[in-house]
Motif scaffolding. Structure first.
Motif: not given
Length: 822
Positions: A321-337
């Motif tokens: 669950e940690s791995i899946n969430m961190v991957e999702k977070i990184i994608l969201n952060q990159r979209e913000m950038l």
């Protein structure tokens, strides 16, 4: 040593200094200033403000040395004789600097006819060129930060190679992390240097950024502990970074340039939990991006998510669950950038730091987009935990290193003195570079002071990985001491510092109580034998004697000592670190001796010496804070960071504890790593000695340092030792506790041609053995053996891959030793 011997030694130093520092036939000179004139500095009328600042620093430095300040003159042509400085893109240099066009921070310094022509590919490159000149003129980067005041000269000449200097960085982003600043930098800024801000504010950061530019660095991870206000919350901080063209990044626990400890308010924002509070967390990150959008700062965005302060991410039930969430977070952060800065993601510098538990996520399949830089951390004790393998080295984002020369945490802090062995920094960072870590190097410097030397060594390697050769680590130290003091002091104190670092390699001053932190334990009896205690006391006594000799106005009446005006620098860079380390050792070693002896008078003598050592540390620290440089550094030096038991007076400890006898080992033979009688290697990989690495100062490893496994023909080294009588013995093989990507360092050991034995070296996670290893800088393989015939014997050690470092071998016998009962 008598006075005649000192005189002979001093004359030999003069000969050495004349030989080493005389005019090089392959160099050219350019006169900067003499009794009659000073060279004018010509610049383009549109010169960038940061370059103008650096030019004025150069002019001020020349004035401090000679009394004459060079005139800075705007011009549009190269006509008059003088120094011409500017960017390659300016009209003044365009025709001369085609090789610099489009380069990152590259510069050129050349003598052309009667002129000195200095050009940089960009603003920072030009600034670095200017400070290259100041340093070659004898100005220390630590001029302000360690009070290394310029030495007066009537004639000032810049010496250059005949073809000039062309230089560019080995590593793109190079910088420091201000961390654990509660005990030095923050209270000093708050109470002494920047009381108007009441914290580490723009005035302090300005001095830090000026230092970094003199050290050819370009990146800052700002201070972020609870004692410090978030970097972006204090007006003027980000503007100061922009003024000095400093790249702002943030640590492994601070994604999207947010200082969570100060900026995340649970009463306002709720839990810092992406599973349950995604909307608030996203807004929190987006607010910082919106702030930066309207600014003009260079940044590196750390991506991912951990807890508020160096803790695991909240909310995950398990690893998957940690791995899946961190991957999702990184994608969201990159979209913000991408949405905020309206740029392709590959043009926005981003970093991912797999620190502590995050490395476990990565090793278990966490996917990180290809253009993000992987910044590999060490294990907090100087041993890089992982480096890019061949496949990872192909990533567009490349890789880097986050390294510690100061640390708060288990098994024990080392926040007080800076004793990381230079040879270890050289080895680990050179190995990292050879395995692709060329994008970003950040070093955790704690409070900056007293980590001056290790910081500069790290950043010099980051600028030019070839600046310090394998056999020149100790020479680099002497060159540093020459610049800070004199050639004579450098030749004399070079070996003193080598011994200082070697003794601390076996046991740092902060670890001498054999206590631990998190949880904090009380001090206990040392593992040293009585003989080892006495030897270590003598070794430190010798260092004190040698340091004190050169602190006098004239060294025993026969020659110059510390140059006038650099006495305060000598205290900061030499006296305090060496003598404070010595007295911390005295405090505990004499306590150990007091506990072991049954002689009442001896016990009282040792107790007195132990307490005197504590008082000496207090005197040195009081002088540092209250009198040094007229109080400039008041509150900078703390002698008891975090108030740990190791820093207490031994008066607080019961000397009368009951003592028992235990069996331990005594080394009857010690063999340094480089004292092999036979070696087996290949054309591609050879055994080489790193002088200045390990407790032996002669640790060996395989070169080149690029990762490679050996499955069949394994490199090996063989040693010979002699035993005087038959009996039971134990061989201890001391290796540095380095890490393999896959936890699979292995050695094969064969004694006298008997059956080969296999030993795994690496520890996984932060277990008991790892804690023991980093506290003693040694992973120890123990091999009991019985000998029926005295005489010569051999031991052969083979390795299964590169990255294994052999320090020394001992042949031990059992002895009885007193120990304190719990």
């Amino acid at each position: 040593m008598n006075k005649n011997l000192y005189a002979g030694f001093f004359l030999s130093l003069i000969f050495l200094s004349v030989s080493s520092y005389s005019q090089n036939k392959n160099s050219v000179d350019f006169l900067i200033a003499d009794a009659n004139q000073s060279a004018s500095i010509y610049i383009d009328k549109n010169t960038d403000p940061l370059i103008l600042w650096a030019l004025n620093e150069l002019a001020d430095d020349v004035k401090e040395i000679t009394g004459k300040r060079p005139e800075i003159v705007p011009t549009q042509t190269i006509s008059k004789k003088g120094i011409y400085i500017g960017q390659a893109s300016s009209g003044l240099f365009k025709s001369k600097s085609k090789d610099l066009s489009g380069q990152w921070e590259k510069f050129s310094i050349k003598k052309e006819k009667e002129n000195l022509v200095v050009t940089g590919s960009d603003v920072r490159g030009t600034v670095y060129a200017i400070f290259e000149i100041t340093e070659r003129l004898g100005i220390s980067p630590w001029k302000w930060w360690a009070d290394v005041h310029p030495i007066k000269k009537e004639k000032l000449t810049l010496q250059l190679p005949q073809k000039g200097i062309i230089s560019s960085p080995s590593v793109q982003y190079r910088g420091i992390f201000l961390n654990d600043e509660d005990w030095g930098l923050e209270p000093w800024a708050e109470k002494t240097f920047e009381s108007e801000a009441g914290n580490i504010g723009p005035k302090t950061y300005e001095k830090i950024f000026q230092l970094l530019l003199r050290l050819k660095a370009n990146t800052i991870w700002p201070a972020m502990h609870p004692s410090t206000k978030g970097f972006f919350t204090l007006p003027g901080n980000k503007e100061m970074a922009q003024k000095y063209h400093m790249v702002i990044g943030s640590s492994h626990a601070e994604p999207m340039l947010r200082n969570n400890v100060d900026e995340w308010k649970p009463k306002i924002h709720g839990d810092y939990n992406y599973f349950t509070n995604k909307t608030q967390v996203d807004k929190y990150w987006q607010d910082r991006l919106d702030e930066l959008k309207s600014a003009n700062n260079e940044t590196i965005m750390t991506l991912g998510m951990r807890g508020v302060h160096d803790s695991k991410m909240e909310g995950a039930k398990d690893l998957k669950e940690s791995i899946n969430m961190v991957e999702k977070i990184i994608l969201n952060q990159r979209e913000m950038l991408s949405n905020t800065f309206k740029k392709p993601l590959k043009e926005i510098p981003q970093a991912f730091v797999p620190y502590k538990e995050v490395l476990e996520l990565y090793d278990n399949g966490l996917k990180v987009p290809d253009d993000i830089t992987l910044v590999w951390p060490d294990d907090n004790y100087g041993y890089i935990r992982r480096l890019s393998n061949e496949e990872e080295q192909k990533r567009a984002g490349g890789s880097g290193v986050y390294y510690h020369i100061s640390y708060w945490g288990r098994p024990h802090d080392y926040l007080w003195l800076s004793t990381t062995q230079p040879g270890l920094i050289w080895y680990e960072m050179t190995k990292a570079y050879e395995n692709g870590a060329k994008k970003m190097w950040i070093v955790n410097v704690g409070d900056i002071k007293p980590a001056e030397y290790d910081t500069e060594l790290f950043l010099d390697l980051a600028w030019d990985i070839n600046s310090i050769k394998l056999d020149r680590i100790n020479r680099y130290l002497r060159d540093w001491l020459t610049r800070e003091f004199s050639p004579q002091i450098a030749e004399y104190l070079g070996p003193v510092f080598e011994e200082y670092y070697r003794l601390a390699f076996l046991r740092k001053p902060e670890y001498m109580g054999w206590s631990q932190t998190e949880p904090t334990t009380q001090i206990r009896f040392s593992d040293f034998t009585e003989e080892e205690c006495q030897e270590r006391i003598k070794a430190y006594d010798n260092l004190i004697d040698q340091v004190e000799m050169w602190a006098s106005a004239v060294a025993v009446g026969i020659g110059p000592a510390v140059p006038d005006g650099r006495e305060d620098a000598y205290f900061q860079l030499v006296i305090y670190p060496i003598e404070a380390a010595a007295y911390m050792n005295h405090k505990f070693l004499y306590w150990n001796l007091a506990c072991r002896t049954s002689d009442v008078n001896e016990k009282k003598k040792y107790e007195t010496l132990s307490n005197e050592a504590y008082n000496k540390i207090k005197e040195l620290t009081d002088y540092y804070n209250e009198k040094l440089s007229k109080g400039k550094w008041n509150h900078m030096m703390a002698m008891r960071p975090r108030n740990l038991p190791v820093f207490d007076s031994i008066k607080k400890v019961d000397f009368s504890k009951e003592v028992s006898v235990k069996e331990t080992s005594k080394a009857i033979k010690i063999i340094k790593g480089n004292q092999f009688i036979l070696k087996k290697e290949s054309k591609e990989y050879q055994w080489k000695t790193i002088n200045g690495l390990g407790y032996s100062n002669n640790a060996i490893t395989l070169f080149p340092l690029k990762q490679r496994y050996f499955k069949t023909e394994k490199p090996s080294v063989s040693y010979e030792f002699e035993i005087e009588k038959a009996g039971d013995y134990e061989i201890e093989i001391h290796l540095l506790p380095t890490h393999a990507n896959n936890f699979d360092h292995q050695i094969e050991v064969q004694v006298d041609g008997n059956k080969t034995q296999f030993f795994s070296i690496n520890t996984k996670d932060r277990d008991k053995t790892w804690k023991e290893n980093v506290l003693r800088n040694s992973a120890i393989v123990k091999l009991p053996f019985s000998i029926t015939n005295k005489g010569k014997h051999t031991i052969t050690i083979a390795v299964n891959q590169t990255g294994i470092v052999l320090d020394y071998i001992t042949v031990n016998t059992k002895i009885k030793m007193n120990q304190i009962l719990k």
